[in-house]
Design a protein around this motif. Structure first.
Motif, PDB file in Angstrom:
ATOM      1  N   VAL A  51      16.020  50.603 -28.544  1.00 49.35           N
ATOM      2  CA  VAL A  51      16.771  51.761 -27.978  1.00 49.35           C
ATOM      3  C   VAL A  51      16.106  52.594 -27.737  1.00 49.35           C
ATOM      4  O   VAL A  51      15.144  53.288 -28.606  1.00 49.35           O
ATOM      5  N   ASP A  52      16.060  52.997 -26.507  1.00 53.04           N
ATOM      6  CA  ASP A  52      15.240  54.257 -25.889  1.00 53.04           C
ATOM      7  C   ASP A  52      15.377  55.347 -26.912  1.00 53.04           C
ATOM      8  O   ASP A  52      16.463  55.817 -27.337  1.00 53.04           O
ATOM      9  N   GLY A  53      14.073  56.120 -27.312  1.00 47.90           N
ATOM     10  CA  GLY A  53      14.187  57.256 -28.208  1.00 47.90           C
ATOM     11  C   GLY A  53      13.980  56.767 -29.620  1.00 47.90           C
ATOM     12  O   GLY A  53      14.083  57.770 -30.453  1.00 47.90           O
ATOM     13  N   ARG A  54      14.330  55.641 -29.997  1.00 50.19           N
ATOM     14  CA  ARG A  54      14.228  55.091 -31.418  1.00 50.19           C
ATOM     15  C   ARG A  54      13.012  54.277 -31.884  1.00 50.19           C
ATOM     16  O   ARG A  54      12.652  53.613 -31.010  1.00 50.19           O
ATOM     17  N   PRO A  55      12.609  54.327 -32.909  1.00 48.59           N
ATOM     18  CA  PRO A  55      11.204  53.900 -33.327  1.00 48.59           C
ATOM     19  C   PRO A  55      11.273  52.523 -33.721  1.00 48.59           C
ATOM     20  O   PRO A  55      10.446  51.671 -33.959  1.00 48.59           O
ATOM     21  N   ARG A  56      12.401  51.782 -33.830  1.00 45.24           N
ATOM     22  CA  ARG A  56      12.673  50.149 -34.408  1.00 45.24           C
ATOM     23  C   ARG A  56      12.938  49.330 -33.414  1.00 45.24           C
ATOM     24  O   ARG A  56      13.593  49.883 -32.651  1.00 45.24           O
ATOM     25  N   TYR A  57      12.526  48.287 -33.823  1.00 46.80           N
ATOM     26  CA  TYR A  57      12.717  47.104 -33.136  1.00 46.80           C
ATOM     27  C   TYR A  57      13.728  46.018 -33.664  1.00 46.80           C
ATOM     28  O   TYR A  57      13.826  46.052 -35.036  1.00 46.80           O
ATOM     29  N   HIS A  58      14.745  45.503 -33.249  1.00 47.90           N
ATOM     30  CA  HIS A  58      15.854  44.909 -34.055  1.00 47.90           C
ATOM     31  C   HIS A  58      16.002  43.529 -33.479  1.00 47.90           C
ATOM     32  O   HIS A  58      15.787  43.339 -32.222  1.00 47.90           O
ATOM     33  N   HIS A  96      19.008  40.512 -32.587  1.00 47.67           N
ATOM     34  CA  HIS A  96      20.236  40.798 -31.386  1.00 47.67           C
ATOM     35  C   HIS A  96      21.579  41.115 -32.150  1.00 47.67           C
ATOM     36  O   HIS A  96      22.556  41.693 -31.831  1.00 47.67           O
ATOM     37  N   ALA A  97      21.547  40.518 -33.556  1.00 43.22           N
ATOM     38  CA  ALA A  97      22.739  40.662 -34.460  1.00 43.22           C
ATOM     39  C   ALA A  97      22.670  41.753 -35.473  1.00 43.22           C
ATOM     40  O   ALA A  97      23.791  42.072 -36.132  1.00 43.22           O
ATOM     41  N   CYS A  98      21.890  42.755 -35.114  1.00 40.07           N
ATOM     42  CA  CYS A  98      21.736  43.740 -35.885  1.00 40.07           C
ATOM     43  C   CYS A  98      22.836  44.957 -35.889  1.00 40.07           C
ATOM     44  O   CYS A  98      23.305  45.313 -34.866  1.00 40.07           O
ATOM     45  N   PRO A  99      23.561  45.264 -36.908  1.00 39.06           N
ATOM     46  CA  PRO A  99      24.690  46.239 -37.021  1.00 39.06           C
ATOM     47  C   PRO A  99      24.175  47.541 -36.404  1.00 39.06           C
ATOM     48  O   PRO A  99      25.144  48.381 -36.087  1.00 39.06           O
ATOM     49  N   GLN A 100      23.052  47.926 -36.729  1.00 38.24           N
ATOM     50  CA  GLN A 100      22.412  49.259 -36.018  1.00 38.24           C
ATOM     51  C   GLN A 100      22.534  49.355 -34.669  1.00 38.24           C
ATOM     52  O   GLN A 100      22.689  50.568 -34.265  1.00 38.24           O
ATOM     53  N   LEU A 101      22.677  48.449 -33.936  1.00 38.21           N
ATOM     54  CA  LEU A 101      22.796  48.362 -32.516  1.00 38.21           C
ATOM     55  C   LEU A 101      24.114  48.556 -32.005  1.00 38.21           C
ATOM     56  O   LEU A 101      24.371  48.804 -30.678  1.00 38.21           O
ATOM     57  N   GLU A 102      25.137  48.477 -32.765  1.00 39.63           N
ATOM     58  CA  GLU A 102      26.686  48.438 -32.396  1.00 39.63           C
ATOM     59  C   GLU A 102      26.917  49.782 -31.601  1.00 39.63           C
ATOM     60  O   GLU A 102      26.455  50.815 -31.816  1.00 39.63           O
ATOM     61  N   ALA A 126      16.096  42.857 -40.936  1.00 41.00           N
ATOM     62  CA  ALA A 126      14.929  42.072 -41.278  1.00 41.00           C
ATOM     63  C   ALA A 126      14.196  41.626 -40.397  1.00 41.00           C
ATOM     64  O   ALA A 126      13.773  40.580 -40.335  1.00 41.00           O
ATOM     65  N   ALA A 127      13.954  42.336 -39.049  1.00 38.43           N
ATOM     66  CA  ALA A 127      13.350  41.635 -37.868  1.00 38.43           C
ATOM     67  C   ALA A 127      12.102  40.943 -37.923  1.00 38.43           C
ATOM     68  O   ALA A 127      12.081  39.790 -37.660  1.00 38.43           O
ATOM     69  N   ALA A 128      11.214  41.666 -38.553  1.00 41.01           N
ATOM     70  CA  ALA A 128       9.964  40.952 -38.931  1.00 41.01           C
ATOM     71  C   ALA A 128      10.000  39.766 -39.671  1.00 41.01           C
ATOM     72  O   ALA A 128       9.438  38.741 -39.348  1.00 41.01           O
ATOM     73  N   THR A 129      10.609  39.881 -40.814  1.00 40.63           N
ATOM     74  CA  THR A 129      10.833  38.715 -41.795  1.00 40.63           C
ATOM     75  C   THR A 129      11.293  37.417 -41.007  1.00 40.63           C
ATOM     76  O   THR A 129      10.773  36.437 -41.300  1.00 40.63           O
ATOM     77  N   ARG A 130      12.375  37.630 -40.255  1.00 44.92           N
ATOM     78  CA  ARG A 130      13.003  36.615 -39.632  1.00 44.92           C
ATOM     79  C   ARG A 130      12.211  36.298 -38.551  1.00 44.92           C
ATOM     80  O   ARG A 130      12.087  35.215 -38.235  1.00 44.92           O
ATOM     81  N   LEU A 131      11.494  36.887 -37.856  1.00 43.14           N
ATOM     82  CA  LEU A 131      10.610  36.483 -36.607  1.00 43.14           C
ATOM     83  C   LEU A 131       9.447  35.702 -37.534  1.00 43.14           C
ATOM     84  O   LEU A 131       8.903  34.457 -36.715  1.00 43.14           O
ATOM     85  N   PRO A 175       9.677  47.190 -37.134  1.00 44.97           N
ATOM     86  CA  PRO A 175      10.625  46.186 -37.180  1.00 44.97           C
ATOM     87  C   PRO A 175      11.693  47.050 -38.229  1.00 44.97           C
ATOM     88  O   PRO A 175      11.328  47.711 -39.311  1.00 44.97           O
ATOM     89  N   CYS A 176      12.870  46.962 -37.874  1.00 48.25           N
ATOM     90  CA  CYS A 176      14.156  47.422 -38.653  1.00 48.25           C
ATOM     91  C   CYS A 176      14.335  46.619 -40.086  1.00 48.25           C
ATOM     92  O   CYS A 176      14.277  45.430 -40.115  1.00 48.25           O
ATOM     93  N   SER A 177      14.558  47.421 -40.998  1.00 47.85           N
ATOM     94  CA  SER A 177      14.749  46.715 -42.466  1.00 47.85           C
ATOM     95  C   SER A 177      16.086  46.174 -42.517  1.00 47.85           C
ATOM     96  O   SER A 177      16.399  45.231 -43.363  1.00 47.85           O
TER      97      SER A 177
END
Length: 86
Positions: A36-43, A45-51, A75-80, A70-72
């Motif tokens: 998300v532009d201006g936000r520090p995390r990558y997520h 596709h199913a992350c609820p933070q992106l709703e 668990a973006a990094a763990t899953r990747l 990575p977004c905790s």
């Protein structure tokens, strides 16, 4: 519950903590992530933070190169990392 508007009052989830070896593995990853532009995390596709937010799809390596962490929450990094082992 966080506001989906993406304003500054919406708290950002913590970044996942990674070992340097894990960061190195992810640096070249081609798997898609969302930012998300201006936000520090990558997520993922199913992350609820992106709703309700406008997202940009990048490959994980590019997101990391651009300084995203990575977004905790999803668990973006763990899953990747699990996906990269296959």
């Amino acid at each position: 519950m966080p506001s989906p508007t993406g304003d500054d009052s919406d708290p950002e989830p913590a970044a996942e903590l990674l070992l340097s070896s894990e960061k190195k593995k992810l640096a070249g990853a081609e798997e898609p992530v969302l930012v998300v532009d201006g936000r520090p995390r990558y997520h993922l596709h199913a992350c609820p933070q992106l709703e309700g937010r406008t997202t940009i799809e990048l490959n994980a390596g590019t997101a990391i190169d651009l300084g995203f962490t990575p977004c905790s929450r999803c668990a973006a990094a763990t899953r990747l990392l699990v996906a990269l082992r296959r």
